[in-house]
Design an enzyme around this catalytic site. Structure first.
Site, mmCIF file in Angstrom:
data_model
loop_
_atom_site.group_PDB
_atom_site.id
_atom_site.type_symbol
_atom_site.label_atom_id
_atom_site.label_comp_id
_atom_site.label_asym_id
_atom_site.label_seq_id
_atom_site.Cartn_x
_atom_site.Cartn_y
_atom_site.Cartn_z
ATOM 1 N N HIS A 15 42.310 36.495 36.955
ATOM 2 C CA HIS A 15 41.658 35.336 36.341
ATOM 3 C C HIS A 15 42.428 34.865 35.120
ATOM 4 O O HIS A 15 43.382 35.487 34.664
ATOM 5 C CB HIS A 15 40.189 35.639 35.988
ATOM 6 C CG HIS A 15 39.989 36.477 34.763
ATOM 7 N ND1 HIS A 15 38.769 36.578 34.134
ATOM 8 C CD2 HIS A 15 40.843 37.255 34.041
ATOM 9 C CE1 HIS A 15 38.881 37.378 33.086
ATOM 10 N NE2 HIS A 15 40.113 37.802 33.014
ATOM 11 N N CYS A 34 43.435 37.383 27.914
ATOM 12 C CA CYS A 34 42.785 36.769 29.088
ATOM 13 C C CYS A 34 43.106 35.284 29.212
ATOM 14 O O CYS A 34 42.728 34.640 30.193
ATOM 15 C CB CYS A 34 41.269 36.992 29.058
ATOM 16 S SG CYS A 34 40.798 38.653 29.589
ATOM 17 N N HIS A 40 46.090 37.315 35.137
ATOM 18 C CA HIS A 40 46.208 38.772 35.040
ATOM 19 C C HIS A 40 45.033 39.364 35.808
ATOM 20 O O HIS A 40 44.045 38.680 36.051
ATOM 21 C CB HIS A 40 46.182 39.238 33.578
ATOM 22 C CG HIS A 40 44.886 38.901 32.920
ATOM 23 N ND1 HIS A 40 44.631 37.659 32.413
ATOM 24 C CD2 HIS A 40 43.753 39.615 32.772
ATOM 25 C CE1 HIS A 40 43.395 37.633 31.958
ATOM 26 N NE2 HIS A 40 42.822 38.803 32.165
ATOM 27 N N HIS A 42 42.036 42.360 36.886
ATOM 28 C CA HIS A 42 41.098 43.398 36.443
ATOM 29 C C HIS A 42 40.631 44.180 37.664
ATOM 30 O O HIS A 42 40.517 43.628 38.759
ATOM 31 C CB HIS A 42 39.854 42.787 35.781
ATOM 32 C CG HIS A 42 40.123 42.187 34.441
ATOM 33 N ND1 HIS A 42 40.193 42.934 33.284
ATOM 34 C CD2 HIS A 42 40.327 40.902 34.066
ATOM 35 C CE1 HIS A 42 40.420 42.140 32.260
ATOM 36 N NE2 HIS A 42 40.512 40.894 32.699
ATOM 37 N N ASP A 80 37.307 39.907 46.338
ATOM 38 C CA ASP A 80 38.353 40.935 46.285
ATOM 39 C C ASP A 80 39.731 40.360 46.606
ATOM 40 O O ASP A 80 39.885 39.611 47.575
ATOM 41 C CB ASP A 80 38.017 42.073 47.266
ATOM 42 C CG ASP A 80 38.916 43.281 47.084
ATOM 43 O OD1 ASP A 80 39.342 43.550 45.936
ATOM 44 O OD2 ASP A 80 39.201 43.966 48.087
ATOM 45 N N HIS A 81 40.704 40.708 45.773
ATOM 46 C CA HIS A 81 42.089 40.239 45.905
ATOM 47 C C HIS A 81 42.197 38.720 45.831
ATOM 48 O O HIS A 81 43.077 38.121 46.465
ATOM 49 C CB HIS A 81 42.745 40.785 47.178
ATOM 50 C CG HIS A 81 43.111 42.230 47.045
ATOM 51 N ND1 HIS A 81 42.178 43.238 47.063
ATOM 52 C CD2 HIS A 81 44.301 42.836 46.854
ATOM 53 C CE1 HIS A 81 42.781 44.395 46.906
ATOM 54 N NE2 HIS A 81 44.075 44.193 46.766
ATOM 55 N N GLU A 125 34.112 44.980 33.503
ATOM 56 C CA GLU A 125 35.440 44.359 33.546
ATOM 57 C C GLU A 125 36.504 45.389 33.171
ATOM 58 O O GLU A 125 37.638 45.351 33.660
ATOM 59 C CB GLU A 125 35.506 43.160 32.603
ATOM 60 C CG GLU A 125 36.744 42.320 32.802
ATOM 61 C CD GLU A 125 36.664 41.004 32.079
ATOM 62 O OE1 GLU A 125 36.527 39.962 32.747
ATOM 63 O OE2 GLU A 125 36.704 41.015 30.835
HETATM 64 NI NI NI Z 1 40.826 39.181 31.623
#
Ligand code: NI
Length: 136
Positions: A15, A34, A40, A42, A80-81, A125
């Site tokens: 995100h 972020c 990047h 998580h 996911d992914h 997160e």
């Molecule tokens: Ni982040």
């Protein structure tokens, strides 16, 4: 007395937190790493809590296999992914913060569960940062 049943699940996603109305400096100041323009990832963990009466015939609050399938379809298959900003319709115009992601997950699961159940979701997160919706 009502009983709570919990199920954990996991997804990886990328995100970027960004407010288009602010300049780069303010975005970096508020969102820190972020805000990285190239996104990047998580490792998100979720904990789904379903509360209800224990059915005297089954001894279950909810069939866990059914709950597992809802989580797979509504959370894992959906997130996911994925790049949350680019791939997930809910975040086209909504910043994919933990607070907003957990609400999206809750809304997707809520419609799949019978009204007799209460539902709350925690989203981790990082191992140390997590949110809960709805709050107690
Ligand atoms: Ni982040």
């Amino acid at each position: 007395m009502r009983t709570a049943v919990f199920r954990r699940a996991h997804f990886n996603a990328a995100h970027r937190l960004h407010n288009a109305y602010w300049n780069d400096e303010k975005n970096k100041q508020i969102f820190g790493p972020c805000n990285n323009p190239n996104y990047h990832g998580h490792n998100y963990e979720i904990e789904v809590k379903v509360t209800g009466e224990v059915d005297p015939q089954t001894g279950f609050v909810i069939n866990l296999d059914e709950l597992k399938q809802h989580i797979k379809r509504e959370v894992e298959d959906h997130l996911d992914h994925k790049n949350l900003n680019l791939d997930v319709p809910e975040f086209k115009t909504l910043n994919p913060t933990a607070e907003n992601i957990v609400r999206v997950i809750w809304e997707r699961l809520r419609v799949k569960l019978e009204d007799k159940y209460d539902l709350s979701v925690r989203l981790f997160e990082t191992p140390r940062n997590y949110v809960e919706y709805p709050a107690d």
